[in-house]
Write an enzyme that holds these catalytic residues in place. Structure first.
Site, PDB file in Angstrom:
ATOM      1  N   ARG A 357     -21.946 -28.076   7.753  1.00  0.00           N
ATOM      2  CA  ARG A 357     -21.128 -27.125   8.504  1.00  0.00           C
ATOM      3  C   ARG A 357     -19.672 -27.290   8.082  1.00  0.00           C
ATOM      4  O   ARG A 357     -18.972 -28.181   8.554  1.00  0.00           O
ATOM      5  CB  ARG A 357     -21.282 -27.381  10.007  1.00  0.00           C
ATOM      6  CG  ARG A 357     -20.761 -26.243  10.881  1.00  0.00           C
ATOM      7  CD  ARG A 357     -20.649 -26.700  12.323  1.00  0.00           C
ATOM      8  NE  ARG A 357     -19.489 -27.561  12.511  1.00  0.00           N
ATOM      9  CZ  ARG A 357     -19.451 -28.617  13.308  1.00  0.00           C
ATOM     10  NH1 ARG A 357     -20.516 -28.990  13.978  1.00  0.00           N
ATOM     11  NH2 ARG A 357     -18.338 -29.334  13.436  1.00  0.00           N
ATOM     12  N   HIS A 361     -17.199 -26.319  14.783  1.00  0.00           N
ATOM     13  CA  HIS A 361     -18.390 -25.882  15.527  1.00  0.00           C
ATOM     14  C   HIS A 361     -18.171 -24.479  16.082  1.00  0.00           C
ATOM     15  O   HIS A 361     -19.055 -23.628  16.030  1.00  0.00           O
ATOM     16  CB  HIS A 361     -18.692 -26.851  16.664  1.00  0.00           C
ATOM     17  CG  HIS A 361     -19.813 -26.403  17.543  1.00  0.00           C
ATOM     18  ND1 HIS A 361     -21.141 -26.474  17.160  1.00  0.00           N
ATOM     19  CD2 HIS A 361     -19.811 -25.838  18.785  1.00  0.00           C
ATOM     20  CE1 HIS A 361     -21.906 -25.990  18.121  1.00  0.00           C
ATOM     21  NE2 HIS A 361     -21.130 -25.590  19.115  1.00  0.00           N
ATOM     22  N   TYR A 370     -13.178 -35.664  14.501  1.00  0.00           N
ATOM     23  CA  TYR A 370     -14.307 -36.582  14.353  1.00  0.00           C
ATOM     24  C   TYR A 370     -14.842 -36.678  12.934  1.00  0.00           C
ATOM     25  O   TYR A 370     -15.809 -37.395  12.682  1.00  0.00           O
ATOM     26  CB  TYR A 370     -15.441 -36.200  15.322  1.00  0.00           C
ATOM     27  CG  TYR A 370     -15.872 -34.755  15.280  1.00  0.00           C
ATOM     28  CD1 TYR A 370     -16.773 -34.293  14.311  1.00  0.00           C
ATOM     29  CD2 TYR A 370     -15.387 -33.847  16.218  1.00  0.00           C
ATOM     30  CE1 TYR A 370     -17.167 -32.964  14.282  1.00  0.00           C
ATOM     31  CE2 TYR A 370     -15.784 -32.514  16.199  1.00  0.00           C
ATOM     32  CZ  TYR A 370     -16.675 -32.078  15.227  1.00  0.00           C
ATOM     33  OH  TYR A 370     -17.065 -30.752  15.205  1.00  0.00           O
TER      34      TYR A 370
END
Length: 469
Positions: A357, A361, A370
């Site tokens: 990805r 998100h 993160y």
């Protein structure tokens, strides 16, 4: 001697020695000769000065005891589901294989076809449409993402880095196949003919939106295109897909159900229930997992200890494959073959597509909190699905820089026009918040509607003026 003979390799060696000495045809002949022709007195009475005879006597004793041992091991229990063999050994199944399940691919990271690679042939027409739709999906995501950042949309989620999974899987399916998406598969709708204007209408929630403005942006749906409306709850679409697949099977349709989910979805109970349900009912359904490394901020290392998702299929009796999700040809081939097996053999298929990805998100997320920006950039450049597939398409003489420029210019104009029209289109009437569920709305729902209208009337400055009452 007896201890050595208990190993199958030692018995085989000695039987070969006896076969040559006795002039017999095979080791099995030697074994039968020993059993039928030598005396079966107690061992203490069979003393012979002949070394070969003494060896034969010893072998008879050992083979007899070993045979009894093996006979005990060969017993089986006729248990529901099939016969189960017994074993005297305490042996636990390993938690994982020594080697990870390999990943099927056709193109290398540079877009070059691998030597001796096997894949389903793709025509020029299909290949060009696949690449064009991958570019369109990427540009649509870019423009909608910027529109959200400008405050014109409330929310958005991109499919950056996962374009090949979207488009290649859609290309390998039939329009009659029923899709149960997660929320990162708009490319399947795009392939099936959902227009940029229809995407914009949904994201802006106007009266032309098929969901009548009730859903968040990117929660698309199309009854005409066999694409069930996206649900934000994780993995609930999986059991639904199995039920639909079973229905297709019972009706004798030459079609299957296809459902998409992320690696995080495999931790939901619905995932396990769906796989077991599909296997037992022999439902023609494709489970396509987009293992993109992250479930929002949770890495796969914290998601499961198994070798990804592909190994979970076997536990439920489901045929499975791991595929390079950034390789459009590999995805197309795997989904095409999986679909054929699902329909022809009435079986579920699990496809784990390894991808990454590249985007956040959603617009509510900052993934650099993160994971490192360098990691994201490496995947975006080194394993970009668009550049890999474009290299292959160009190598066949089916694409050019001029075609690329024309496509991008046209898509940008169409996208900006779609947004302009969607923004100016009237919003759905307020009463649509309370319709389409009950034939006759119950009292509590009517009371809620009256309360909303009263609040809007009392505080008009707090509610959008473009929503008809």
């Amino acid at each position: 001697m007896a201890q050595h003979l208990k190993s199958s390799s030692s018995r085989s060696t000695l039987l070969n020695v006896l076969r040559h000495n006795l002039g017999l045809g095979s080791p099995s002949h030697a074994s039968r000769h020993l059993r039928h022709n030598l005396p079966h007195n107690p061992p203490s009475t069979r003393v012979s000065p002949n070394p070969l005879t003494r060896l034969c006597n010893t072998m008879v004793d050992t083979l007899s005891s070993t045979s009894s041992h093996e006979d005990a091991n060969s017993q089986v229990m006729d248990f529901p589901g099939g016969k189960v063999a017994f074993t005297p050994e305490i042996h636990f199944i390993s938690e994982s294989n020594e080697q990870r399940v390999p990943c099927y691919r056709v193109l290398d990271d540079n877009g070059q076809q691998l030597t001796d690679s096997r894949f389903v042939p793709v025509s020029e027409e299909v290949a060009v449409k696949m690449y064009s739709d991958m570019v369109t999906l990427q540009m649509m995501d870019n423009i909608f993402y910027e529109a959200q950042r400008q405050g014109r949309l409330s929310f958005y989620a991109t499919a950056f880095g996962e374009e090949a999974i979207n488009i290649a899987s859609a290309a390998a399916l039939s329009p009659q196949d029923v899709i149960f998406p997660q929320y990162r598969e708009p490319g399947v709708l795009l392939w099936r003919g959902f227009t940029l204007q229809e995407f914009a209408n949904q994201c802006f929630g106007n009266k032309s939106d098929y969901g009548k403005g009730r859903q968040m942006p990117v929660h698309y749906g199309s009854n005409k295109l066999n694409y069930f409306t996206v649900s934000a709850t994780i993995a609930t679409q999986l059991p639904n897909a199995v039920g639909a697949a079973y229905s297709l099977k019972m009706d004798g349709k030459e079609a299957c159900a296809v459902t998409f989910f992320g690696d995080g979805g495999s931790s939901e109970g619905d995932f396990h229930a769906a796989l077991n349900f599909a296997a037992v009912m022999e439902a023609p359904v494709l489970f396509i997992c987009r293992n993109n490394g992250w479930a929002i901020s949770t890495p796969t290392s914290d998601q499961f200890r198994s070798d990804g998702v592909v190994v979970k299929g076997r536990a439920y009796g489901i045929r499975s494959i791991r595929v390079d999700g950034n390789d459009a040809l590999a995805m197309y081939s795997a989904v095409h073959e999986g679909r054929e097996m699902a329909i022809r053999e009435h079986r579920p298929i699990l496809i784990e597509a390894l991808t990454y990805r590249v985007g956040h998100h959603s617009t509510s997320d900052d993934s650099t909190r993160y994971r490192s920006a360098d990691e994201i950039e490496w995947w975006n450049k080194a394993r970009n699905p668009l550049s890999r597939f474009r290299t292959w398409v160009e190598s066949n003489g089916w694409w050019s820089d001029e075609a690329e420029s024309d496509l991008r210019s046209r898509i940008k104009k169409e996208m900006l026009e779609a947004i302009r029209v969607a923004e100016k289109t009237e919003k759905p009437n307020l009463n649509h918040m309370f319709s389409d569920v009950y034939d006759v709305p119950p009292l509590n729902l009517r009371e809620q509607e009256l309360l909303v209208r009263k609040c809007v009337k009392s505080h008009p400055q707090d509610y959008p003026s473009d929503v008809p009452l």
